[in-house]
Scaffold this motif. Sequence first.
Motif, PDB file in Angstrom:
ATOM      1  N   ASP A  36      21.446  41.762  35.176  1.00 42.94           N
ATOM      2  CA  ASP A  36      21.282  41.639  36.399  1.00 42.94           C
ATOM      3  C   ASP A  36      19.813  42.309  36.863  1.00 42.94           C
ATOM      4  O   ASP A  36      19.060  41.921  37.749  1.00 42.94           O
ATOM      5  N   SER A  40      18.054  39.005  34.848  1.00 43.42           N
ATOM      6  CA  SER A  40      18.629  38.224  35.920  1.00 43.42           C
ATOM      7  C   SER A  40      17.258  38.244  37.200  1.00 43.42           C
ATOM      8  O   SER A  40      17.059  37.249  37.950  1.00 43.42           O
ATOM      9  N   ASN A  41      16.829  39.308  37.408  1.00 40.14           N
ATOM     10  CA  ASN A  41      15.500  39.498  38.129  1.00 40.14           C
ATOM     11  C   ASN A  41      14.504  38.657  38.044  1.00 40.14           C
ATOM     12  O   ASN A  41      13.797  38.054  38.660  1.00 40.14           O
ATOM     13  N   ARG A  44      15.433  35.107  38.922  1.00 40.73           N
ATOM     14  CA  ARG A  44      15.546  34.990  40.230  1.00 40.73           C
ATOM     15  C   ARG A  44      13.746  34.709  40.829  1.00 40.73           C
ATOM     16  O   ARG A  44      13.350  33.957  41.390  1.00 40.73           O
ATOM     17  N   ASP A  45      13.133  35.513  40.160  1.00 43.89           N
ATOM     18  CA  ASP A  45      11.537  35.711  40.573  1.00 43.89           C
ATOM     19  C   ASP A  45      11.016  34.316  39.978  1.00 43.89           C
ATOM     20  O   ASP A  45      10.204  33.906  40.623  1.00 43.89           O
ATOM     21  N   ILE A  47      12.647  31.409  39.657  1.00 46.59           N
ATOM     22  CA  ILE A  47      13.176  30.431  40.438  1.00 46.59           C
ATOM     23  C   ILE A  47      12.233  30.268  41.901  1.00 46.59           C
ATOM     24  O   ILE A  47      11.866  29.225  42.325  1.00 46.59           O
ATOM     25  N   LYS A 252      13.209  34.987  51.048  1.00 56.52           N
ATOM     26  CA  LYS A 252      14.853  34.731  51.353  1.00 56.52           C
ATOM     27  C   LYS A 252      14.999  35.041  52.857  1.00 56.52           C
ATOM     28  O   LYS A 252      14.862  35.999  53.120  1.00 56.52           O
ATOM     29  N   LEU A 262      16.175  30.058  49.945  1.00 55.89           N
ATOM     30  CA  LEU A 262      15.216  30.535  49.003  1.00 55.89           C
ATOM     31  C   LEU A 262      13.943  29.653  49.627  1.00 55.89           C
ATOM     32  O   LEU A 262      14.266  28.636  49.245  1.00 55.89           O
ATOM     33  N   LEU A 287      20.655  29.296  48.595  1.00 56.68           N
ATOM     34  CA  LEU A 287      20.634  30.705  47.982  1.00 56.68           C
ATOM     35  C   LEU A 287      21.734  30.274  46.759  1.00 56.68           C
ATOM     36  O   LEU A 287      21.297  30.991  45.717  1.00 56.68           O
ATOM     37  N   TYR A 291      20.289  30.309  43.062  1.00 56.92           N
ATOM     38  CA  TYR A 291      20.497  31.332  42.023  1.00 56.92           C
ATOM     39  C   TYR A 291      21.737  30.917  41.147  1.00 56.92           C
ATOM     40  O   TYR A 291      22.521  31.516  40.143  1.00 56.92           O
ATOM     41  N   VAL A 294      21.454  31.776  37.717  1.00 60.11           N
ATOM     42  CA  VAL A 294      21.904  33.372  37.260  1.00 60.11           C
ATOM     43  C   VAL A 294      23.348  33.454  37.160  1.00 60.11           C
ATOM     44  O   VAL A 294      23.786  34.527  36.290  1.00 60.11           O
ATOM     45  N   ASP A 295      24.211  33.003  38.036  1.00 66.73           N
ATOM     46  CA  ASP A 295      25.544  32.982  38.232  1.00 66.73           C
ATOM     47  C   ASP A 295      26.353  32.509  36.783  1.00 66.73           C
ATOM     48  O   ASP A 295      27.040  33.070  36.279  1.00 66.73           O
TER      49      ASP A 295
END
Length: 526
Positions: A36, A40-41, A44-45, A47, A252, A262, A287, A291, A294-295
């Motif tokens: 995470d 994951s960061n 997210r970055d 995406i 966000k 996002l 969002l 994400y 990631v989930d």
Amino acid sequence: MPGSHNVRQLSLGAWLAVAFTALSLLLTVSLTLFSDRAASNQVRDGIGANLAELAQQTTGRLDRAMFERYREVRLIAERLSGNGNSDPNATRKTIESVQKSYPHYAWIGVTDATGVVRTATRGMFEGVDVSARPWFRNAIADQAVGDVHDAMRLAQLLGTQGREPQRFVDIAFPLTDATDQITGVLSVQLSWNWASDIQAAIFAPVSRHRNVEMLIVSTNDTVLLGPPGVQGTRLQLPSLQAAARGESGYSKEVWPDGQTYLVGYSRDNGFDAYPGLKWRVLVRQTLAGAYAPVDQLHERMLLGGLVAAVLFSLLGWLLARLITRPLLDLTDVARGIEAGYAVKAPTAGAYREVALLGNAFNSVVKSLQNNESELRHSHAAMERRVSERTAELREALHDMHTNEARVQAVIDTAQEAFVGMDFEGRITDWNDAAEKLFGWQRAEVLGESLVDIVVPERFQTAFVQALAGFLITGKAPFTDQQMQRTVMDRNGREMAVEMKIGLINTPEVQLFSAFVRPVSDERWWS
């Protein structure tokens, strides 16, 4: 005990299985937290960066597409300048051929220097004075491109296409003669549908899988192109403000519909000679949808952790059986010795600790066997000594109880009231004379607070302070001296008494005692 063998084996195996399971779960949680914070960061970055890249691609496509239209209209204006627009029929053929080559040119017209339309596609607005139109004035002022706008009359003449009202972008250039004097204006009304084509070309492959939506926003924060319900509205968002400053990126943020998106943002800056209209492009995705990868990553990791936990649990049970087998053998040896058999513990085992335990077990058993005979001999002697000491103690206890009864009889038959109190202020003794003096029965006051029973309210604070001082310092200056105090009986009637307080402070007994008798001279508690 029957069955205790299996209970011990199950208990140890269970603990080992729990330990392995706990370790696997801890590993899973650690990996999840690490992913995470790291992977994951990054996802997210990535995406967010993709949405920003889509916004930049869109603004680039808009700028290039507008540049092509800008350059094409400018070239036509150059052809019609000089003597190129002297023949109305030739001019009409030229502009109609241009319209056929690019259907998004909804209307093309040529005016004279005063703003009257001389030639136009399909003859629309010919002879109409358009000098008050913004595109005419902007062209004279060398501002070739105007912002998106509605043109209801032109839309009516062209016919409605779909439910949305038609909108247009003005592109206009002045026409000049050989001396560079303005002789008229070439105006092109570009249908705004061309922006929808660009949107479909860029976003159709993406939006089918990721539900990505694009918005084109004008300089006055009006949505020129966007999802239903948003198009035509005005937005006030941090992403729009950042794009207005010429920044590109993602953020966000919560939108007016209450959802969190996002958002990638960018602004057109023109291309080559085309100056741009400072349109801002927003590319948004909910969002949860953005994400979702990631989930999914987290779900896979958790599932893998659960599988690992099950495998580690099974491994724990197997290891527990291997570890407990030698211990169970030693248990069988102990039961044999308990039953009276000459059983010897094994000194070789699956691991070194069991062998050491077997040697120690045999050594202890040998020592116990050597000492058993001595214990038998000493046991008889000890029994005799215990019998003798028991008789002595019984006699001593009898004497002590006799003395206690004698003391209690003296206290109970004393003519003066006797009161006993422990170090917490509770009544421990109360003879018959005290019952007569204060009116309280012994059973009623034992264990109660002395200060609440006999001390008047105005003297209770001094009494409590004196007792607290003794508990803190260990000193009791009020003992072993004759003193007079004011007390009260059961009915609240106050009386003056004379007393002498005694103190017993031993590990066995901790007690204040006093013989109390009434006097005629009353003094106050101090």
